[in-house]
Write an enzyme that holds these catalytic residues in place. Sequence first.
Site, mmCIF file in Angstrom:
data_model
loop_
_atom_site.group_PDB
_atom_site.id
_atom_site.type_symbol
_atom_site.label_atom_id
_atom_site.label_comp_id
_atom_site.label_asym_id
_atom_site.label_seq_id
_atom_site.Cartn_x
_atom_site.Cartn_y
_atom_site.Cartn_z
ATOM 1 N N SER A 83 3.269 -1.699 10.466
ATOM 2 C CA SER A 83 4.708 -1.677 10.743
ATOM 3 C C SER A 83 5.466 -2.940 10.306
ATOM 4 O O SER A 83 6.495 -3.274 10.885
ATOM 5 C CB SER A 83 4.982 -1.398 12.222
ATOM 6 O OG SER A 83 4.576 -0.090 12.556
ATOM 7 N N HIS B 17 -9.881 1.360 4.894
ATOM 8 C CA HIS B 17 -8.589 1.559 5.567
ATOM 9 C C HIS B 17 -8.789 2.521 6.733
ATOM 10 O O HIS B 17 -9.598 3.452 6.641
ATOM 11 C CB HIS B 17 -7.561 2.110 4.577
ATOM 12 C CG HIS B 17 -6.172 2.059 5.138
ATOM 13 N ND1 HIS B 17 -5.713 3.001 6.021
ATOM 14 C CD2 HIS B 17 -5.167 1.171 4.968
ATOM 15 C CE1 HIS B 17 -4.468 2.681 6.378
ATOM 16 N NE2 HIS B 17 -4.116 1.571 5.749
ATOM 17 N N ASN C 187 0.856 -1.204 0.000
ATOM 18 C CA ASN C 187 0.000 0.000 0.000
ATOM 19 C C ASN C 187 0.888 1.250 0.000
ATOM 20 O O ASN C 187 1.438 1.627 1.028
ATOM 21 C CB ASN C 187 -0.916 -0.028 1.237
ATOM 22 C CG ASN C 187 -1.824 1.189 1.298
ATOM 23 O OD1 ASN C 187 -1.867 1.999 0.362
ATOM 24 N ND2 ASN C 187 -2.547 1.339 2.392
ATOM 25 N N LYS D 18 0.022 4.271 -0.346
ATOM 26 C CA LYS D 18 -0.671 5.468 0.171
ATOM 27 C C LYS D 18 -0.404 6.641 -0.792
ATOM 28 O O LYS D 18 -0.530 6.460 -1.993
ATOM 29 C CB LYS D 18 -0.243 5.742 1.618
ATOM 30 C CG LYS D 18 -0.399 4.480 2.499
ATOM 31 C CD LYS D 18 -0.277 4.702 3.962
ATOM 32 C CE LYS D 18 -0.460 3.384 4.698
ATOM 33 N NZ LYS D 18 -0.443 3.478 6.135
ATOM 34 N N GLY E 211 2.366 2.569 11.108
ATOM 35 C CA GLY E 211 3.351 3.651 11.031
ATOM 36 C C GLY E 211 4.040 3.979 12.345
ATOM 37 O O GLY E 211 4.701 5.006 12.466
ATOM 38 N N GLU F 77 -5.511 -4.549 10.712
ATOM 39 C CA GLU F 77 -4.475 -3.552 10.952
ATOM 40 C C GLU F 77 -4.787 -2.807 12.249
ATOM 41 O O GLU F 77 -5.607 -1.868 12.247
ATOM 42 C CB GLU F 77 -4.435 -2.537 9.799
ATOM 43 C CG GLU F 77 -4.130 -3.160 8.457
ATOM 44 C CD GLU F 77 -3.515 -2.161 7.479
ATOM 45 O OE1 GLU F 77 -2.406 -2.413 7.013
ATOM 46 O OE2 GLU F 77 -4.147 -1.122 7.202
ATOM 47 N N GLU G 111 -7.146 4.942 7.712
ATOM 48 C CA GLU G 111 -6.941 6.353 7.356
ATOM 49 C C GLU G 111 -8.186 6.927 6.671
ATOM 50 O O GLU G 111 -8.516 8.094 6.850
ATOM 51 C CB GLU G 111 -5.681 6.482 6.476
ATOM 52 C CG GLU G 111 -4.419 6.282 7.313
ATOM 53 C CD GLU G 111 -3.251 5.648 6.589
ATOM 54 O OE1 GLU G 111 -3.217 5.660 5.345
ATOM 55 O OE2 GLU G 111 -2.369 5.118 7.285
HETATM 56 P P1 13P Z 1 2.729 0.752 7.781
HETATM 57 O O1 13P Z 1 3.276 -0.525 7.220
HETATM 58 O O2 13P Z 1 3.440 1.975 7.297
HETATM 59 O O3 13P Z 1 2.620 0.681 9.284
HETATM 60 O O4 13P Z 1 1.238 0.910 7.224
HETATM 61 C C1 13P Z 1 0.364 -0.148 7.316
HETATM 62 C C2 13P Z 1 -0.821 0.165 6.515
HETATM 63 O O5 13P Z 1 -1.597 1.047 6.852
HETATM 64 C C3 13P Z 1 -1.015 -0.570 5.265
HETATM 65 O O6 13P Z 1 -2.275 -0.389 4.762
#
Ligand code: 13P
Length: 227
Positions: A189, A85, A8, A10, A157, A151, A87
């Site tokens: 992470s 997601h 991903n 982003k 993150g 997640e 976010e």
């Molecule tokens: P990270 O791997 O940066 O923690 O992000 C995970 C994530 O949100 C994948 O969709």
Amino acid sequence: MEKIIVANHKMNMTLQDTQEYIKVLKNASFKPIICPTSIYAKIFIDSGFETALQNVYFENKGAYTGEISPWQAKSLGVKYVIIGHSERREIFKEDNKQINKKIKKALENELKVILCIGETLEQRANYQTVLSKQITEGLKDIEDRIIIAYEPIWAIGTGIIPTNEEITETTKFIKSLFSYDVDVLYGGSVNKNNIEALKEVNVVSGYLIGGASIYAEELIKIGEVVS
Ligand code: 13P
């Protein structure tokens, strides 16, 4: 069984980054699903990658400035879509009702859905209630098979990840809510340093990787460890 690796990106890469990334990743010995910023989806598809979108709208067409529909995604050759997601839920205030509509529209267009679920640190003690609500409401009136990405929000993150025992327990709980053997990905992470330990969690079908996935070499390392 081969692990599913979803990258991903982003909102992190330029066109030039993308071109360099593809040059390196083309040589990978495994097949990741790439979830780029949507404007680069066609480049990945044309380069032979299985491609996902990070979000879609819940209508096929119309006056929805700035949105992308599952119908359009399908016409491009997109195979998967991430929906819900954390976010999107947090920043863009998507709720389970909207998520449910998006999943239905994506499935109607024959896209494979990766539904993201996860709890905050404050909700950790009650994770079962939180995750079941996200699943029950998100998948209301949906029979089709989907993929779940678990997640934990506190792991995204942050560099902090649950223990293997915690991931195993939560994954088993998620699986218990389905009438079929649902694939559950772990996300939060994941990187080249912790993947050796994480791969011991057998119940997980793969990984949804954010930050580490924008580096082609790192993604290759992760993929090589688990495949
Ligand atoms: P990270 O791997 O940066 O923690 O992000 C995970 C994530 O949100 C994948 O969709």
